[in-house]
Design an enzyme around this catalytic site. Structure first.
Site, PDB file in Angstrom:
ATOM      1  N   CYS A   1      -4.094  11.915 -13.848  1.00 14.27           N
ATOM      2  CA  CYS A   1      -4.431  12.798 -12.731  1.00 14.27           C
ATOM      3  C   CYS A   1      -5.683  13.581 -13.127  1.00 14.27           C
ATOM      4  O   CYS A   1      -6.278  13.313 -14.167  1.00 14.27           O
ATOM      5  CB  CYS A   1      -3.266  13.717 -12.356  1.00 14.27           C
ATOM      6  SG  CYS A   1      -2.850  14.977 -13.564  1.00 14.27           S
TER       7      CYS A   1
ATOM      8  N   ASN B   1      -4.419  16.580 -16.058  1.00 17.62           N
ATOM      9  CA  ASN B   1      -3.342  16.242 -16.992  1.00 17.62           C
ATOM     10  C   ASN B   1      -2.487  17.460 -17.347  1.00 17.62           C
ATOM     11  O   ASN B   1      -2.012  17.603 -18.464  1.00 17.62           O
ATOM     12  CB  ASN B   1      -3.909  15.572 -18.249  1.00 17.62           C
ATOM     13  CG  ASN B   1      -2.857  14.915 -19.141  1.00 17.62           C
ATOM     14  OD1 ASN B   1      -2.977  14.969 -20.348  1.00 17.62           O
ATOM     15  ND2 ASN B   1      -1.857  14.308 -18.564  1.00 17.62           N
TER      16      ASN B   1
ATOM     17  N   CYS C   1      -0.371  18.766 -14.466  1.00 12.86           N
ATOM     18  CA  CYS C   1       0.622  18.850 -13.387  1.00 12.86           C
ATOM     19  C   CYS C   1       1.303  17.496 -13.164  1.00 12.86           C
ATOM     20  O   CYS C   1       2.400  17.254 -13.661  1.00 12.86           O
ATOM     21  CB  CYS C   1      -0.030  19.316 -12.078  1.00 12.86           C
ATOM     22  SG  CYS C   1      -0.772  20.954 -12.154  1.00 12.86           S
ATOM     23  N   ARG C   2       0.630  16.626 -12.435  1.00 15.81           N
ATOM     24  CA  ARG C   2       1.257  15.385 -11.989  1.00 15.81           C
ATOM     25  C   ARG C   2       1.473  14.368 -13.099  1.00 15.81           C
ATOM     26  O   ARG C   2       2.583  13.826 -13.244  1.00 15.81           O
ATOM     27  CB  ARG C   2       0.420  14.756 -10.863  1.00 15.81           C
ATOM     28  CG  ARG C   2       0.337  15.641  -9.636  1.00 15.81           C
ATOM     29  CD  ARG C   2      -0.650  15.132  -8.629  1.00 15.81           C
ATOM     30  NE  ARG C   2      -2.030  15.277  -9.126  1.00 15.81           N
ATOM     31  CZ  ARG C   2      -3.104  14.824  -8.499  1.00 15.81           C
ATOM     32  NH1 ARG C   2      -2.968  14.172  -7.355  1.00 15.81           N
ATOM     33  NH2 ARG C   2      -4.300  15.009  -8.994  1.00 15.81           N
ATOM     34  N   SER C   3       0.433  14.072 -13.870  1.00 13.16           N
ATOM     35  CA  SER C   3       0.587  13.004 -14.870  1.00 13.16           C
ATOM     36  C   SER C   3       1.554  13.358 -15.997  1.00 13.16           C
ATOM     37  O   SER C   3       2.313  12.490 -16.432  1.00 13.16           O
ATOM     38  CB  SER C   3      -0.771  12.546 -15.403  1.00 13.16           C
ATOM     39  OG  SER C   3      -1.512  13.591 -15.957  1.00 13.16           O
TER      40      SER C   3
ATOM     41  N   ASP D   1      -1.725  17.066  -5.508  1.00 15.67           N
ATOM     42  CA  ASP D   1      -1.881  17.970  -6.636  1.00 15.67           C
ATOM     43  C   ASP D   1      -1.299  19.342  -6.276  1.00 15.67           C
ATOM     44  O   ASP D   1      -1.799  20.010  -5.378  1.00 15.67           O
ATOM     45  CB  ASP D   1      -3.365  18.110  -6.986  1.00 15.67           C
ATOM     46  CG  ASP D   1      -3.611  18.811  -8.304  1.00 15.67           C
ATOM     47  OD1 ASP D   1      -2.655  19.418  -8.854  1.00 15.67           O
ATOM     48  OD2 ASP D   1      -4.742  18.753  -8.793  1.00 15.67           O
TER      49      ASP D   1
END
Length: 179
Positions: free
Chosen positions: A28, A31, A33-35, A145
């Protein structure tokens, strides 16, 4: 005639010597939050399915803003709520990742565009670049995000999407791990 489900087959193949380790990189923007949520969920599911010898994963950023930092506190809070541990820190994707990983899974179309541009500059690239959300059985392809959200709700939604998508990905690719 009796057919074996993929879960039974996976269980029986755990210790097969010719099983090839597959590597997945979740990416993402920063690196944090999402990933990292996707990486933590994927690791949890791999352990739950007893596929540790078949799968390896990591996560990375497209930018350097948060390099070396742990995930956003809200991401950590959501993972803790679901009793999933994560100890990673942010790192930036590098050219070697395109050679090392079998799959690079981005979270949104901007991630995919940037990953494909960089892939074109990498020699001997073996990674398949895809949206993680393509594997969501609910059809939510884009994992938004949540960084700029005020509360934790966006992080919980991200977790749920990552969980469903990682399950879908493993359902599709876990039986295709042979040389």
């Amino acid at each position: 005639m009796k057919f074996l489900t993929h879960k039974v087959v996976e269980k029986n193949l755990q210790n097969v010597p010719y099983l090839k380790l597959r590597k997945v990189l979740f990416v993402c923007l920063g690196n944090i939050c999402r990933s990292p949520i996707a990486e933590a969920v994927f690791t949890y599911l791999v352990k739950k399915r007893k596929l540790e010898e078949a799968w390896s994963c990591d996560s990375a950023a497209l930018g350097r803003w948060h390099e070396g930092k742990p995930p956003d506190y809200r991401a950590r809070k959501v993972l803790c709520k679901h009793k999933i541990r994560y100890y990673g820190v942010s790192r930036v994707i590098c050219r070697n990742d395109y050679k090392e990983f079998d799959f690079i899974l981005g979270m949104d179309l901007n991630n995919i565009s940037l990953l494909r541009d960089e892939k074109g500059n990498s020699k001997n690239c073996k990674a398949q670049i895809m949206l993680l959300g393509e594997f969501d059985p609910n059809g939510e392809k884009i994992i938004e995000d949540p960084y700029y959200d005020q509360g934790i709700e966006g992080f919980e939604k991200c977790f749920q999407q990552c969980f469903r998508s990682c399950e879908g990905f493993l359902d599709k690719y876990s039986l295709r791990t042979y040389k």
